[in-house]
Write a protein that holds these residues in place. Sequence first.
Motif, mmCIF file in Angstrom:
data_model
loop_
_atom_site.group_PDB
_atom_site.id
_atom_site.type_symbol
_atom_site.label_atom_id
_atom_site.label_comp_id
_atom_site.label_asym_id
_atom_site.label_seq_id
_atom_site.Cartn_x
_atom_site.Cartn_y
_atom_site.Cartn_z
ATOM 1 N N THR A 28 0.856 -1.178 0.000
ATOM 2 C CA THR A 28 0.000 0.000 0.000
ATOM 3 C C THR A 28 0.888 1.223 0.000
ATOM 4 O O THR A 28 1.819 1.318 0.794
ATOM 5 N N LEU A 29 0.621 2.145 -0.915
ATOM 6 C CA LEU A 29 1.412 3.364 -1.009
ATOM 7 C C LEU A 29 0.560 4.554 -0.604
ATOM 8 O O LEU A 29 -0.595 4.668 -1.006
ATOM 9 N N ASP A 30 1.130 5.422 0.236
ATOM 10 C CA ASP A 30 0.442 6.612 0.735
ATOM 11 C C ASP A 30 1.130 7.863 0.201
ATOM 12 O O ASP A 30 2.347 7.881 0.046
ATOM 13 N N VAL A 31 0.352 8.905 -0.038
ATOM 14 C CA VAL A 31 0.930 10.205 -0.377
ATOM 15 C C VAL A 31 1.186 10.915 0.951
ATOM 16 O O VAL A 31 0.270 11.143 1.733
ATOM 17 N N HIS A 32 2.449 11.218 1.204
ATOM 18 C CA HIS A 32 2.906 11.796 2.470
ATOM 19 C C HIS A 32 3.192 13.282 2.300
ATOM 20 O O HIS A 32 3.795 13.691 1.304
ATOM 21 N N HIS A 33 2.745 14.073 3.268
ATOM 22 C CA HIS A 33 3.076 15.500 3.305
ATOM 23 C C HIS A 33 4.410 15.649 4.040
ATOM 24 O O HIS A 33 4.514 15.313 5.222
ATOM 25 N N ALA A 49 5.284 13.207 -1.171
ATOM 26 C CA ALA A 49 6.141 12.082 -1.545
ATOM 27 C C ALA A 49 5.358 10.791 -1.362
ATOM 28 O O ALA A 49 4.543 10.673 -0.444
ATOM 29 N N LEU A 50 5.610 9.841 -2.211
ATOM 30 C CA LEU A 50 4.954 8.547 -2.130
ATOM 31 C C LEU A 50 5.748 7.634 -1.207
ATOM 32 O O LEU A 50 6.951 7.432 -1.401
ATOM 33 N N LEU A 51 5.096 7.134 -0.168
ATOM 34 C CA LEU A 51 5.747 6.245 0.797
ATOM 35 C C LEU A 51 4.911 4.989 0.989
ATOM 36 O O LEU A 51 3.673 5.049 0.983
ATOM 37 N N CYS A 52 5.569 3.853 1.195
ATOM 38 C CA CYS A 52 4.844 2.638 1.572
ATOM 39 C C CYS A 52 4.328 2.847 2.997
ATOM 40 O O CYS A 52 4.779 3.750 3.714
ATOM 41 N N HIS A 53 3.398 2.027 3.404
ATOM 42 C CA HIS A 53 2.786 2.210 4.720
ATOM 43 C C HIS A 53 3.830 2.148 5.842
ATOM 44 O O HIS A 53 3.790 2.942 6.779
ATOM 45 N N GLN A 54 4.795 1.228 5.717
ATOM 46 C CA GLN A 54 5.827 1.085 6.754
ATOM 47 C C GLN A 54 6.709 2.329 6.842
ATOM 48 O O GLN A 54 6.976 2.841 7.930
ATOM 49 N N CYS A 55 7.134 2.865 5.699
ATOM 50 C CA CYS A 55 7.958 4.079 5.706
ATOM 51 C C CYS A 55 7.144 5.293 6.130
ATOM 52 O O CYS A 55 7.662 6.192 6.797
ATOM 53 N N HIS A 56 5.856 5.312 5.775
ATOM 54 C CA HIS A 56 4.989 6.419 6.169
ATOM 55 C C HIS A 56 4.832 6.439 7.691
ATOM 56 O O HIS A 56 4.942 7.496 8.322
#
Length: 132
Positions: A28-33, A49-56
Motif C-alpha cells: 500500500t502506497l500513501d501520499v505523504h506530506h 512524496a509517495l511512501l509505503c505504509h511502513q515508511c509512512h
Amino acid sequence: MNQETRETVHERDRGQCVNCRASDPDVTLDVHHIVPRGQGGSDRLSNLALLCHQCHDAAHGEGTAPTIQFSSTGNMNTDSFETFLQFFTVLPTARFDPKAKAWQIPKADFEQVVATVSDPEKSAPLADGGGR
C-alpha cells in the motif's frame, strides 16, 4: 487532496516508495506530506512524496523504515574487517545496533550503494540527501 494530485504523485514517483523502493501492487502506497498540513504544509507537489505504509509510519515516528542488517560472521581477516568497518562508519545513515550486534542501513541507501558499485557512473543521492 484531490485524486488528480494523488495520481500525479504516483506517476512522478513511479509507483514506488521514495524511501525503500517498494512498489505497487506489492504494498500500500500513501501520499505523504513532507511538511505536515497542521504545520502549514500544502498539497503542492514539492511537499508530497509517495511512501509505503511502513515508511509512512516511520516518517510519523510510529514505526521503523525497512533496513538491511549486516553483521560479521567472525571469519574476516583484518583487512576485510577494516573495509567492512570503514564502509559503515562513512555511510551517514548507517547505525550500529548494539543489541543486535549488527550494522543497519536504510534499504534505499543499501540499494543505492549496490547500484553505485555496479555502475560507478551513477551518482544518485542517498536517502538523507547527501550525494556521492
